[in-house]
Design a protein around this motif. Sequence first.
Motif, PDB file in Angstrom:
ATOM      1  N   THR A  85       0.905  -1.095  -0.050  1.00 21.90           N
ATOM      2  CA  THR A  85       0.146   0.042  -0.068  1.00 21.90           C
ATOM      3  C   THR A  85       0.858   1.076   0.003  1.00 21.90           C
ATOM      4  O   THR A  85       1.953   1.264   0.780  1.00 21.90           O
ATOM      5  CB  THR A  85      -0.980  -0.007   1.499  1.00 21.90           C
ATOM      6  OG1 THR A  85      -1.696  -1.165   1.186  1.00 21.90           O
ATOM      7  CG2 THR A  85      -1.837   1.364   1.301  1.00 21.90           C
TER       8      THR A  85
ATOM      9  N   ALA B  38       3.974   0.600  -6.470  1.00 21.00           N
ATOM     10  CA  ALA B  38       2.740   1.000  -5.754  1.00 21.00           C
ATOM     11  C   ALA B  38       3.210   2.631  -5.358  1.00 21.00           C
ATOM     12  O   ALA B  38       2.031   3.536  -5.386  1.00 21.00           O
ATOM     13  CB  ALA B  38       2.644   0.363  -4.205  1.00 21.00           C
ATOM     14  N   THR B  63      -2.754   4.054  -3.177  1.00 17.58           N
ATOM     15  CA  THR B  63      -2.699   2.797  -4.024  1.00 17.58           C
ATOM     16  C   THR B  63      -2.602   1.430  -3.383  1.00 17.58           C
ATOM     17  O   THR B  63      -1.806   1.391  -2.142  1.00 17.58           O
ATOM     18  CB  THR B  63      -1.806   2.768  -4.991  1.00 17.58           C
ATOM     19  OG1 THR B  63      -0.430   2.925  -4.229  1.00 17.58           O
ATOM     20  CG2 THR B  63      -1.981   4.201  -5.780  1.00 17.58           C
ATOM     21  N   HIS B  64      -3.203   0.336  -3.772  1.00 16.40           N
ATOM     22  CA  HIS B  64      -2.589  -1.027  -3.135  1.00 16.40           C
ATOM     23  C   HIS B  64      -2.402  -2.039  -4.231  1.00 16.40           C
ATOM     24  O   HIS B  64      -3.038  -2.003  -5.354  1.00 16.40           O
ATOM     25  CB  HIS B  64      -3.884  -1.792  -2.229  1.00 16.40           C
ATOM     26  CG  HIS B  64      -4.731  -0.790  -1.216  1.00 16.40           C
ATOM     27  ND1 HIS B  64      -4.343  -1.031   0.087  1.00 16.40           N
ATOM     28  CD2 HIS B  64      -5.523   0.397  -1.438  1.00 16.40           C
ATOM     29  CE1 HIS B  64      -5.288  -0.145   0.693  1.00 16.40           C
ATOM     30  NE2 HIS B  64      -6.009   0.762  -0.183  1.00 16.40           N
ATOM     31  N   ALA B 100      -4.786  -4.328  -8.321  1.00 17.59           N
ATOM     32  CA  ALA B 100      -4.286  -3.134  -7.871  1.00 17.59           C
ATOM     33  C   ALA B 100      -5.686  -2.201  -7.853  1.00 17.59           C
ATOM     34  O   ALA B 100      -6.516  -2.131  -8.496  1.00 17.59           O
ATOM     35  CB  ALA B 100      -3.426  -2.537  -8.732  1.00 17.59           C
TER      36      ALA B 100
END
Lengths: 121, 110
Positions: A85, B38, B63-64, B100
Amino acid sequence: MIFNADEAHNIVKELGYAFRYCRSSSEDFVIESVLGKADYNHNKVNQWTAAIVEQSLTHLVKLGKTYKYIVTCAVMQRSGAGLHTASSCFWDTTTDGTCTVRWENRTMNCIVNVFAVAIIL
Amino acid sequence: SGPPKRFPVAAVDDILKDVLGSYLREQPYEPARCRDMAKDIAEVIKARVKDLMIPRYKIVVVTHIGQLNEQSMQIGSRCLWDPASDTFSSYVFKNTSLFALANVYAVYFE
């Protein structure tokens, strides 16, 4: 006005007033109170993430600061799969800030991010 | 009063789709590479949203990137803000080995 990440971090970590599970010095209480000793359950995970973010927001509001908050929660079943993340923010670095709390038990991982954005009144 | 120019959610949806697709289309899941991606993707999205030049909006990009196994997961968020001026954009990308998620939160600086 400066964003106090420790305060926000403690909110997410420490609040466990009416909760069933025992405190320990390193447990994260808002998360602990919702996920505690439960096993990952696909049918319940939606209400768990909702409960975690809503309780975190409620406690952040009680700080009484003139901030807008964004709280993100990711709960993942532990299977050895990887998760990354990242975040990038365009804001006022003197007043705005973020903190992240990671928590896990035997069957799941949980990551909570808090973003606090100042407003001028 | 409220924002003079509303945040263009549809334009940001397109940015997310474009950035995630171009970075990840043929990318297999690799831990070190995806960790860097990421971060890079979050920075690139922020830069492109800034280029839209929407005045008085602060931007948070999250963001993942994760490996596609048989595991189940849930990602959710809640915001305490003014829904008349603040909004978000979200996009999920998947290929055969990874997924994502990119979220952009836009907060009006009152």
